[in-house]
Write a protein that holds these residues in place. Structure first.
Motif, mmCIF file in Angstrom:
data_model
loop_
_atom_site.group_PDB
_atom_site.id
_atom_site.type_symbol
_atom_site.label_atom_id
_atom_site.label_comp_id
_atom_site.label_asym_id
_atom_site.label_seq_id
_atom_site.Cartn_x
_atom_site.Cartn_y
_atom_site.Cartn_z
ATOM 1 N N ARG A 110 -6.682 -46.325 -59.327
ATOM 2 C CA ARG A 110 -6.776 -46.922 -60.668
ATOM 3 C C ARG A 110 -7.753 -46.132 -61.500
ATOM 4 O O ARG A 110 -8.835 -45.811 -61.040
ATOM 5 C CB ARG A 110 -7.243 -48.380 -60.552
ATOM 6 N N ARG A 111 -7.403 -45.801 -62.713
ATOM 7 C CA ARG A 111 -8.249 -45.019 -63.622
ATOM 8 C C ARG A 111 -8.923 -43.837 -62.913
ATOM 9 O O ARG A 111 -10.159 -43.745 -62.887
ATOM 10 C CB ARG A 111 -9.322 -45.906 -64.272
ATOM 11 N N PRO A 112 -8.112 -42.964 -62.322
ATOM 12 C CA PRO A 112 -8.719 -41.860 -61.563
ATOM 13 C C PRO A 112 -9.509 -40.912 -62.457
ATOM 14 O O PRO A 112 -9.092 -40.620 -63.583
ATOM 15 C CB PRO A 112 -7.502 -41.141 -60.961
ATOM 16 N N ARG A 113 -10.654 -40.464 -61.944
ATOM 17 C CA ARG A 113 -11.431 -39.423 -62.646
ATOM 18 C C ARG A 113 -10.997 -38.096 -62.030
ATOM 19 O O ARG A 113 -11.221 -37.845 -60.838
ATOM 20 C CB ARG A 113 -12.930 -39.618 -62.419
ATOM 21 N N ILE A 114 -10.392 -37.265 -62.850
ATOM 22 C CA ILE A 114 -9.815 -36.018 -62.341
ATOM 23 C C ILE A 114 -10.501 -34.832 -63.017
ATOM 24 O O ILE A 114 -10.718 -34.854 -64.234
ATOM 25 C CB ILE A 114 -8.292 -35.955 -62.644
ATOM 26 N N ALA A 115 -10.828 -33.797 -62.247
ATOM 27 C CA ALA A 115 -11.362 -32.561 -62.850
ATOM 28 C C ALA A 115 -10.433 -31.399 -62.518
ATOM 29 O O ALA A 115 -10.022 -31.237 -61.368
ATOM 30 C CB ALA A 115 -12.764 -32.278 -62.313
ATOM 31 N N ASP A 116 -10.105 -30.625 -63.548
ATOM 32 C CA ASP A 116 -9.332 -29.384 -63.363
ATOM 33 C C ASP A 116 -10.305 -28.242 -63.642
ATOM 34 O O ASP A 116 -10.725 -28.045 -64.791
ATOM 35 C CB ASP A 116 -8.149 -29.378 -64.339
ATOM 36 N N ILE A 117 -10.662 -27.525 -62.597
ATOM 37 C CA ILE A 117 -11.706 -26.509 -62.715
ATOM 38 C C ILE A 117 -11.065 -25.138 -62.975
ATOM 39 O O ILE A 117 -10.299 -24.640 -62.143
ATOM 40 C CB ILE A 117 -12.564 -26.471 -61.412
ATOM 41 N N GLY A 118 -11.383 -24.535 -64.113
ATOM 42 C CA GLY A 118 -10.768 -23.259 -64.493
ATOM 43 C C GLY A 118 -9.384 -23.524 -65.051
ATOM 44 O O GLY A 118 -8.376 -23.028 -64.555
ATOM 45 N N THR A 119 -9.355 -24.300 -66.117
ATOM 46 C CA THR A 119 -8.074 -24.836 -66.608
ATOM 47 C C THR A 119 -7.179 -23.798 -67.292
ATOM 48 O O THR A 119 -5.970 -23.985 -67.372
ATOM 49 C CB THR A 119 -8.353 -26.040 -67.553
ATOM 50 N N GLY A 120 -7.764 -22.704 -67.792
ATOM 51 C CA GLY A 120 -6.940 -21.680 -68.469
ATOM 52 C C GLY A 120 -6.231 -22.271 -69.674
ATOM 53 O O GLY A 120 -6.865 -22.866 -70.556
ATOM 54 N N SER A 121 -4.896 -22.177 -69.686
ATOM 55 C CA SER A 121 -4.134 -22.713 -70.813
ATOM 56 C C SER A 121 -4.093 -24.236 -70.803
ATOM 57 O O SER A 121 -3.534 -24.844 -71.731
ATOM 58 C CB SER A 121 -2.708 -22.166 -70.784
ATOM 59 N N GLY A 122 -4.620 -24.848 -69.742
ATOM 60 C CA GLY A 122 -4.709 -26.310 -69.701
ATOM 61 C C GLY A 122 -3.528 -27.007 -69.059
ATOM 62 O O GLY A 122 -3.481 -28.240 -69.001
ATOM 63 N N ILE A 123 -2.563 -26.231 -68.552
ATOM 64 C CA ILE A 123 -1.301 -26.846 -68.106
ATOM 65 C C ILE A 123 -1.486 -27.959 -67.081
ATOM 66 O O ILE A 123 -0.853 -29.004 -67.200
ATOM 67 C CB ILE A 123 -0.294 -25.795 -67.565
ATOM 68 N N VAL A 124 -2.360 -27.765 -66.101
ATOM 69 C CA VAL A 124 -2.481 -28.758 -65.025
ATOM 70 C C VAL A 124 -3.142 -30.024 -65.574
ATOM 71 O O VAL A 124 -2.642 -31.144 -65.379
ATOM 72 C CB VAL A 124 -3.263 -28.175 -63.826
ATOM 73 N N ALA A 125 -4.256 -29.844 -66.287
ATOM 74 C CA ALA A 125 -4.962 -30.999 -66.855
ATOM 75 C C ALA A 125 -4.046 -31.762 -67.817
ATOM 76 O O ALA A 125 -4.027 -32.999 -67.826
ATOM 77 C CB ALA A 125 -6.208 -30.526 -67.594
ATOM 78 N N ILE A 126 -3.282 -31.044 -68.606
ATOM 79 C CA ILE A 126 -2.422 -31.690 -69.612
ATOM 80 C C ILE A 126 -1.273 -32.451 -68.948
ATOM 81 O O ILE A 126 -0.964 -33.579 -69.310
ATOM 82 C CB ILE A 126 -1.928 -30.649 -70.638
ATOM 83 N N MET A 127 -0.660 -31.834 -67.937
ATOM 84 C CA MET A 127 0.404 -32.538 -67.203
ATOM 85 C C MET A 127 -0.148 -33.832 -66.618
ATOM 86 O O MET A 127 0.507 -34.879 -66.667
ATOM 87 C CB MET A 127 0.947 -31.671 -66.057
ATOM 88 N N LEU A 128 -1.355 -33.766 -66.034
ATOM 89 C CA LEU A 128 -1.920 -34.962 -65.386
ATOM 90 C C LEU A 128 -2.295 -36.013 -66.433
ATOM 91 O O LEU A 128 -2.043 -37.203 -66.246
ATOM 92 C CB LEU A 128 -3.119 -34.576 -64.517
ATOM 93 N N ALA A 129 -2.866 -35.568 -67.551
ATOM 94 C CA ALA A 129 -3.226 -36.517 -68.610
ATOM 95 C C ALA A 129 -1.967 -37.191 -69.162
ATOM 96 O O ALA A 129 -1.962 -38.372 -69.496
ATOM 97 C CB ALA A 129 -3.980 -35.807 -69.722
ATOM 98 N N LYS A 130 -0.887 -36.413 -69.228
ATOM 99 C CA LYS A 130 0.350 -36.937 -69.790
ATOM 100 C C LYS A 130 0.994 -37.970 -68.860
ATOM 101 O O LYS A 130 1.467 -38.997 -69.322
ATOM 102 C CB LYS A 130 1.302 -35.755 -70.003
ATOM 103 N N TYR A 131 0.992 -37.692 -67.590
ATOM 104 C CA TYR A 131 1.707 -38.579 -66.674
ATOM 105 C C TYR A 131 0.829 -39.648 -66.050
ATOM 106 O O TYR A 131 1.343 -40.573 -65.413
ATOM 107 C CB TYR A 131 2.505 -37.752 -65.660
ATOM 108 N N PHE A 132 -0.481 -39.545 -66.243
ATOM 109 C CA PHE A 132 -1.391 -40.605 -65.793
ATOM 110 C C PHE A 132 -2.277 -41.002 -66.979
ATOM 111 O O PHE A 132 -3.439 -40.631 -67.059
ATOM 112 C CB PHE A 132 -2.229 -40.132 -64.599
ATOM 113 N N PRO A 133 -1.685 -41.753 -67.916
ATOM 114 C CA PRO A 133 -2.401 -42.043 -69.164
ATOM 115 C C PRO A 133 -3.715 -42.788 -68.945
ATOM 116 O O PRO A 133 -4.596 -42.730 -69.807
ATOM 117 C CB PRO A 133 -1.416 -42.890 -69.969
#
Ligand code: GLN
Length: 282
Positions: A110-133
């Motif tokens: 529930r409400r996971p705190r996620i860190a994407d380290i070295g995000t570059g273009s942001g693809i991984v962080a953005i996919m996760l933010a999008k699918y886990f609002p």
């Protein structure tokens, strides 16, 4: 501006012979600002010389090895289009495995705190933010220019991860996460692969640790060392790595005291993402 008499079909065919018909098509769309459908629908349309010169210059750069994604300024990942510039790595399909595994872990929290380290273009962080609002996503990069691209991608996909300029975990003092994911630089310094397939045009900082003899594992070691201090008890670390590094990354995770260590394969069947669970306090 004098309209040209050269027919679009001839132009595209000439370019296609140099760089392949698919790339020629994308560059023509980019140079003219027209969609494929519009170009197909009006094959006799004439364009100003300036547009043609722009197209010729893009074709010449592509023929010299510059990646298509940098020339058109975008690339697709997980079915979404992302902006890219030479400040960031071009998204690779193998990184979908990182997103898949991150999703599998995030789903149970529930409400996971996620860190994407070295995000570059942001693809991984953005996919996760999008699918886990309901997730709180933090995305870091040492490069300001990369963070600029990542921010633009987040805006484009309507999500608001927190972006932090950070050299690994340097700006995350005292913070704990339920999931840490990273696609770090992992190509061994001096690997001939760095000289092929457009890689010389990509940021070397994102591809390799630059240290001869480190086997491309230096950043992965730093990531594991740092993650230990930032993972909540029972939280998961996910690391994308090179095609031949799975056993060594699992060994590094074991040395660092992680449990539940396993590898996930990418779509080509190659072990590509290692995961480990931070030990719980007893
Ligand atoms: N998978 C990329 C390649 O081999 C490298 C990505 C990385 O170093 N993180 O081209």
């Amino acid at each position: 501006m004098t309209p040209t008499r050269e027919k679009l079909g001839d132009l595209k065919r000439r370019a296609g012979e140099r760089i392949g018909f698919s790339d020629a098509r994308f560059l023509l769309e980019h140079a003219t600002g027209c969609t494929h459908a519009e170009l197909i629908a009006s094959p006799d349309r004439a364009f100003p010389d300036e547009v043609l010169r722009r197209f010729e210059s893009l074709v010449t750069r592509r023929a010299a090895g510059e990646p298509l994604a940098y020339l058109i300024g975008s690339a697709w990942f997980c079915g979404l289009e992302f902006l890219v510039s030479p400040a960031v790595l071009i998204p690779r399909p193998e990184t979908e495995t990182l997103v898949e595994r991150a999703g599998a872990h995030a789903r149970g929290i529930r409400r996971p705190r996620i860190a994407d380290i070295g995000t570059g273009s942001g693809i991984v962080a953005i996919m996760l933010a999008k699918y886990f609002p309901d997730a709180e996503v933090t995305a870091t990069d040492v490069s300001d220019a990369a963070l600029g691209v990542a921010r633009a991608n987040a805006a484009r996909h309507d999500v608001t991860p927190r972006f932090v300029q950070s050299d690994w975990f340097s700006a995350l003092d005292g913070e704990g996460f339920d999931l840490i994911v990273s696609n770090p630089p992992y190509v061994a310094f001096g690997d001939p692969h760095l000289l092929e397939n457009g890689l010389p045009f990509e940021p070397q900082l994102a591809l390799t640790d630059g240290v001869a003899g480190a086997g491309g594992l230096l950043c992965i070691r730093k990531l594991i060392e740092g993650a230990i201090r930032h993972l909540n008890p029972g939280a998961c670390l996910l690391i994308e790595h090179g095609y031949d590094q799975a056993a060594r990354v699992r060994a590094l995770l074991a040395e660092a005291g992680f449990s539940g260590i396993r590898s996930a394969r990418d779509a080509s069947g190659i072990e590509r993402v290692a995961e480990g669970i931070q030990k719980t306090e007893d």
